[in-house]
Design a protein around this motif. Structure first.
Motif, short mmCIF file in Angstrom:
data_model
loop_
_atom_site.label_atom_id
_atom_site.label_comp_id
_atom_site.label_asym_id
_atom_site.label_seq_id
_atom_site.Cartn_x
_atom_site.Cartn_y
_atom_site.Cartn_z
N ALA A 5 0.83 -1.20 0.00
CA ALA A 5 0.00 0.00 0.00
C ALA A 5 0.87 1.26 0.00
N LEU A 6 2.05 1.15 0.60
CA LEU A 6 2.85 2.35 0.77
C LEU A 6 3.67 2.70 -0.45
N ALA A 9 2.88 5.63 -3.30
CA ALA A 9 2.98 7.02 -2.85
C ALA A 9 4.41 7.36 -2.50
N ALA B 231 -2.81 5.97 -2.75
CA ALA B 231 -2.47 7.17 -1.96
C ALA B 231 -3.48 7.39 -0.85
N LEU B 233 -5.29 5.17 0.69
CA LEU B 233 -5.10 4.16 1.72
C LEU B 233 -3.90 4.51 2.60
N THR B 234 -2.81 4.93 1.95
CA THR B 234 -1.61 5.31 2.71
C THR B 234 -1.93 6.43 3.69
N ILE B 237 -4.35 5.07 6.52
CA ILE B 237 -3.71 4.20 7.52
C ILE B 237 -2.86 5.01 8.48
#
Lengths: 307, 315
Positions: A5-6, A9, B231, B233-234, B237
């Motif tokens: 997920a990271l 970005a 983006a 989700l980041t 979270i």
């Protein structure tokens, strides 16, 4: 859980890409609206900094007039001197000086230690996997999301069993532990993005674990290490919880001392001294932020989970 | 020792085994080098949590003991008004912070995306609060919210004499004051992440939307937004972990008050293992804090497993 997920970005957050929004026309009402919104937002963000600075430069009688936003009629640097040198925390009246020195010690020790440890982790996890290494990494990432309160008390007991509770090495260990998940993720993603041929060629030449690390990987990881240094310096300097719990009276960091100075004053509350102390505490991370510029943005995007 | 490991590995590589197997080969140095990681993962994130869990079933006071009292601590926890209010507070704080942060963050990102001049300057202004600690943030806002000398008095002096803006002094509004401080500190990060996400969206989408005559705001809201799940989700979270841990800013702004209006679970735990000298109770609260995190991880695992199975079935 989050490494996938990271990553998008993380890689895109440098902000160097061209804007792709609607094309701008000449000066229209819409354009004015855009700038009006941004300027009002900017004023909102700058307001506390402005208030901090002007308050810290006023004398107490002027503050009691209640004109929060006004420039000081008479500029005085006395609050700054007092905040640094003689402001009181309980019975000690040494200002923020000792806290500053403690934070300096803690940060200067914790930043290199935590980064070297995480760098080796990331390197081993990318090139020298062993049975269970992926599971360990999974646990570490889980650790990034665990509320600190769940591990703090057993950690206190453990550290005091080995005589490290409320000592400088103790707080360095604590920062290394809690910085590890996100830093390891950072370095693992970096090393995994390197071409595997690099590693294979070195192996064919007979280089071992440490040789490849020191001669090839370490020099290559300078950019990502800079991101890690920024992340850790601001993170550790700004820490409050670990400082309160693990540092003890002798090593109390600046944030904890600042909070004590501001919240435990008896008698007259000296707002100007409080604000000067607040600026002094924020000065180091702010300097790091303004000097590092875009590196900082990259760092927070990468290390945001640490929050 | 290192030489031994090196030479044996090199030998294995030079001999018949293919490189892939050589890489999988057990390496002593890899274990030695990652000793801190092994100790942290197992020692802290497994063993410490197990101990917290065990002690939550005991009547430990100042020091931990092993006098088991069953579910007593948990019963007492949920019977405590202080804890129930803390849980309610963290939910209210969480929902308000998340909504404000994501909405305001996306708005800022969209406005920043309009090919504006001085983009770097605006970015610096929106992000600098994040460089400051939450203690600093809390103390500054506490000062500005001061009922007698803060924003309220400054505006009143401009002539609006019954202007009301001192949220921290009122039990009903104190938590929104903390939300405002927290959003001021963290919204720049959301903006930076979402802006990167916006710039990652394919330029063709914009052309297509333009040809179809869709207004820009609708494109941003209904077409681009769903395309930047990563983006979003980041950023999401990140804010969530911040919410569960919320501690510093509350301590600096209100110390949990007025009354218990801004009391939070994280503060409840720390108070019970320090001032209130009731480790068993503190550990029960800490383990309860872990539950939502575990629930999310299990959910994530189930979803991933399901997606994997569907993929395999499709093939």
């Amino acid at each position: 859980m989050t490494s996938e997920a990271l990553s998008p970005a993380t890689t895109g957050a440098s902000g160097a890409v061209e804007p792709r929004g609607a094309k701008p026309k000449k000066l229209t009402i819409g354009r004015v609206g855009v700038y009006a919104f941004l300027v009002i937002a900017a004023l909102f963000f700058l307001m506390p900094l402005w208030v901090m600075i002007v308050t810290s430069l006023k004398g107490l009688p002027e503050i009691r007039l209640g004109q929060l936003f006004n420039l000081p009629a008479q500029v005085t640097f006395e609050p700054w001197l007092k905040a640094w040198d003689t402001a009181c925390t309980g019975r000690d009246c040494n200002g923020l000086k000792p806290g500053f020195m403690n934070s300096l010690k803690i940060t200067l020790l914790s930043v290199p230690v935590s980064i070297v440890v995480a760098m080796i982790n990331g390197y081993a996890l990318s090139f020298w996997k062993y049975k269970g290494s992926d599971l360990l990494f999974g646990i570490l990432i889980f650790g990034a999301f665990v509320p600190y309160q769940v591990v703090i008390y057993p950690l206190i007991i453990g550290l005091s069993k080995v005589g490290l509770f409320a000592t400088l090495p103790g707080i360095v260990i604590v920062h290394t532990i809690f910085g590890m998940p996100i830093l390891t993720l950072l370095f693992r993603n970096f090393f995994a993005s390197l071409p595997p041929e690099l590693f294979k060629a070195a192996r064919v030449d007979g280089a071992g674990f440490w040789q490849i690390f020191f001669q090839i990987m370490l020099p290559m990881s300078v950019p990502i290490a800079i991101v890690a240094v920024i992340l850790q310096t601001t993170g550790i300097w700004n820490d409050f919880l670990f400082g309160t719990v693990f540092a003890g009276r002798e090593n109390m960091p600046m944030t904890v001392q600042l909070n004590n100075i501001v919240t435990t004053t008896t008698g007259v509350r000296e707002y100007n001294v409080n604000m000067a102390a607040t600026i002094l505490t924020a000065a180091v991370p702010l300097a790091v932020y303004f000097i590092s510029g875009k590196w900082f943005v990259r760092g927070i995007a990468a290390g945001a989970v640490k929050g | 020792m290192s030489q031994y490991a090196q030479s044996s590995d090199a030998a294995a590589l030079v001999s018949t085994s293919p490189p892939r197997r050589a890489r999988r080969k057990f390496n002593v140095m890899s274990i030695v080098g990652t000793t801190p990681m092994i100790l942290t993962a197992v020692g802290v994130f497994v063993i410490c949590i197990i101990f917290s869990f065990i002690w939550s079933f005991t009547n430990s006071k100042l020091f931990p003991n092993f006098n088991f009292v069953g579910m007593d601590q948990y019963n007492r926890l949920w019977a405590s008004d202080r804890w129930r209010i803390s849980v309610g507070n963290v939910f209210l704080f969480g929902v308000c912070s998340l909504v404000a942060n994501m909405v305001f963050g996306y708005l800022l990102a969209v406005f920043m995306d309009q090919r504006i001049k001085q983009e770097d300057l605006f970015r610096s202004i929106f992000l600098y609060p994040f460089a400051m600690s939450l203690v600093v943030t809390g103390l500054v806002w506490q000062w500005m919210f001061d009922p007698n000398l803060g924003i309220q008095s400054a505006v009143r002096q401009l002539g609006w004499t019954d202007f009301q803006f001192a949220p921290l002094t009122n039990q009903a509004t104190a938590i929104y004051g903390v939300v405002l401080g927290g959003v001021w500190n963290g919204v720049g990060v959301t903006m930076a992440i979402l802006l990167a996400g916006l710039r990652g969206v394919d330029a063709e989408i914009w052309k297509a939307a333009k040809i179809d005559g869709i207004p820009a705001w609708r494109t941003y809201l209904f077409i681009v937004l769903p395309m930047m799940k990563g983006a979003l989700l980041t950023a999401f979270i990140l804010q969530c972990t911040g919410v569960v841990r919320v501690f510093d800013i509350v301590i600096a702004m209100t110390q949990g008050g007025p009354g218990v209006a801004t009391q939070m679970p994280a503060i409840y735990v720390i108070q019970h293992i320090t001032d209130r000298v009731n480790v068993g109770q503190g550990m029960a609260a800490a383990c309860t804090m872990l539950l939502p995190v575990l629930a999310v991880i299990v959910l994530q695992g189930v979803l991933q497993w399901n997606a994997k199975r569907k993929k395999e079935k499709a093939i």
